[in-house]
Design a protein around this motif. Structure first.
Motif, short mmCIF file in Angstrom:
data_model
loop_
_atom_site.label_atom_id
_atom_site.label_comp_id
_atom_site.label_asym_id
_atom_site.label_seq_id
_atom_site.Cartn_x
_atom_site.Cartn_y
_atom_site.Cartn_z
N LEU A 46 25.90 29.16 57.41
CA LEU A 46 25.91 28.17 58.56
C LEU A 46 25.79 28.89 59.94
N ASP A 47 26.93 29.71 60.06
CA ASP A 47 27.00 30.43 61.30
C ASP A 47 26.21 31.15 61.49
N ALA A 48 25.48 31.93 60.56
CA ALA A 48 24.16 32.62 60.72
C ALA A 48 23.63 32.13 61.25
N LEU A 49 22.92 31.11 60.81
CA LEU A 49 21.39 30.63 60.49
C LEU A 49 21.78 29.51 62.18
N TRP A 50 22.70 28.99 62.44
CA TRP A 50 22.96 27.99 63.32
C TRP A 50 23.57 28.13 64.50
N ASP A 51 23.73 28.51 65.54
CA ASP A 51 23.65 28.88 66.58
C ASP A 51 23.80 27.21 67.44
N ALA A 53 27.49 24.79 69.00
CA ALA A 53 28.84 24.88 69.83
C ALA A 53 29.38 23.69 68.74
N ASP A 54 28.60 22.41 67.78
CA ASP A 54 29.02 21.62 67.17
C ASP A 54 29.35 21.77 65.86
N ALA A 55 30.45 21.68 65.64
CA ALA A 55 30.73 21.75 63.74
C ALA A 55 29.30 22.08 63.48
N PRO A 56 29.48 22.79 62.02
CA PRO A 56 27.69 23.08 61.39
C PRO A 56 27.75 21.84 60.44
N ASP A 57 26.39 21.40 60.20
CA ASP A 57 26.47 20.53 59.46
C ASP A 57 25.78 21.02 58.27
N PRO A 58 26.60 20.92 57.04
CA PRO A 58 26.10 21.31 56.01
C PRO A 58 25.72 20.94 55.19
N GLN A 59 24.90 19.38 56.13
CA GLN A 59 23.50 19.11 54.83
C GLN A 59 22.39 19.77 55.55
N ARG A 60 22.12 20.48 56.90
CA ARG A 60 20.77 21.23 56.72
C ARG A 60 20.64 22.24 55.80
N LEU A 136 19.83 38.62 62.99
CA LEU A 136 20.81 37.76 62.74
C LEU A 136 22.24 38.43 62.66
N CYS A 137 22.26 38.27 63.06
CA CYS A 137 24.24 39.25 63.58
C CYS A 137 24.43 39.61 61.89
N PRO A 138 24.28 38.99 60.81
CA PRO A 138 25.12 39.57 59.43
C PRO A 138 23.96 40.05 58.71
N LEU A 139 22.65 40.40 59.29
CA LEU A 139 22.02 41.67 58.97
C LEU A 139 21.80 43.32 59.88
N ALA A 140 22.04 43.00 60.96
CA ALA A 140 22.52 43.79 61.89
C ALA A 140 23.23 45.34 60.65
#
Length: 257
Positions: A46-51, A53-60, A136-140
């Motif tokens: 969630l943190d990596a794919l959707w930048d 300010a709101d809380a990430p939406d698990p449904q997405r 994506l930062c985690p892939l760097a």
């Protein structure tokens, strides 16, 4: 099924590209492949794919996983376990794993004329930059590791080619590589060696002057011991810069890009 990350991330089946598209879906695939067969927590995805300010939406994330699973066509490939999402990949299905395995085999091969084809086969797996197009930062970290291994493998390949006596055919490829990597000193040393062994000592010394100027201008440093020693040996006549191994029959060197 074949999973590929040594270039734009994609999935192929029997030479056909599977329909995995869209930046978020490809990003999810890349993140899961970077940790193939290991759980990736939903929070990490969630943190990596959707930048936002709101809380990430698990449904997405659930919807994206569903669409990726459908595109893969094998529901058992992508599963949700206690630690997160797991993409199941066999060792011979991921090009990055095949690349690492080929390099390990090459490192165990003493004969340079046998090692060179192994390295060339490993480098043929690359279609571009690792995880190309996915910012994506985690892939760097994984992308940097793979790129460094690729560049080192390229140097090892041409070192093997020179040890097999194929210095003349390697000159053009090495000249192209030093233009792409002007700060990699070992590549310049290989080019200087190939030129010297081809009877082009003056050109070899010109390469030294060029790389020295680049290092001083760009980094404020002098060339390292390898290049300085090589220049000294060439100025002394370069008699010791003769091929250590002669190939039974030299063949043209296919360029590595």
């Amino acid at each position: 099924m074949r999973f590929e990350v040594l270039g734009p991330v994609r999935v192929t089946r029997e030479d056909d590209v599977a329909p995995v598209s869209g930046a978020v879906r490809l990003g999810l695939l890349g993140l899961l492949l970077a940790h193939a067969n290991a759980p990736v927590p939903a929070e990490t995805l969630l943190d990596a794919l959707w930048d936002t300010a709101d809380a990430p939406d698990p449904q997405r994330l659930h919807l994206t996983v569903h669409r990726l699973r459908r595109a893969l066509g094998e529901p058992g490939r992508l599963v949700l376990g206690p630690g997160g999402y797991v993409l199941r990949v066999a060792p011979d299905e991921l090009d990055a794993q095949l690349f690492d395995d080929a390099l390990e085999q090459a490192e165990r091969t003493q004969d340079p004329c046998r090692r060179a084809p192994l390295l060339r086969g490993a480098l043929r797996l690359w279609r571009g930059e690792a995880y190309q197009g996915l910012d994506l930062c985690p892939l760097a970290g994984d992308a940097e590791r793979l790129t460094e291994r690729r560049d080192a493998a390229c140097e090892q390949l041409y070192a093997a080619e020179l040890d097999c006596g194929r210095h003349e055919t390697a000159v053009a490829d090495l000249a192209a590589l030093v233009r792409r990597h002007p700060l990699r000193e070992h590549l310049h040393a290989l080019l200087m060696t190939a030129l010297c062994r081809s009877g082009r000592q003056a050109d070899a010394l010109a390469v030294y002057r060029t790389v020295r100027r680049t290092l001083v201008d760009e980094l404020g440093v002098e060339p390292g011991p390898e290049l300085r020693d090589l220049e000294r040996r060439i100025l002394a006549g370069g008699d010791d810069l003769v091929p250590r191994v002669h190939a039974a029959g030299s063949r043209p060197v296919t360029p590595v890009h």
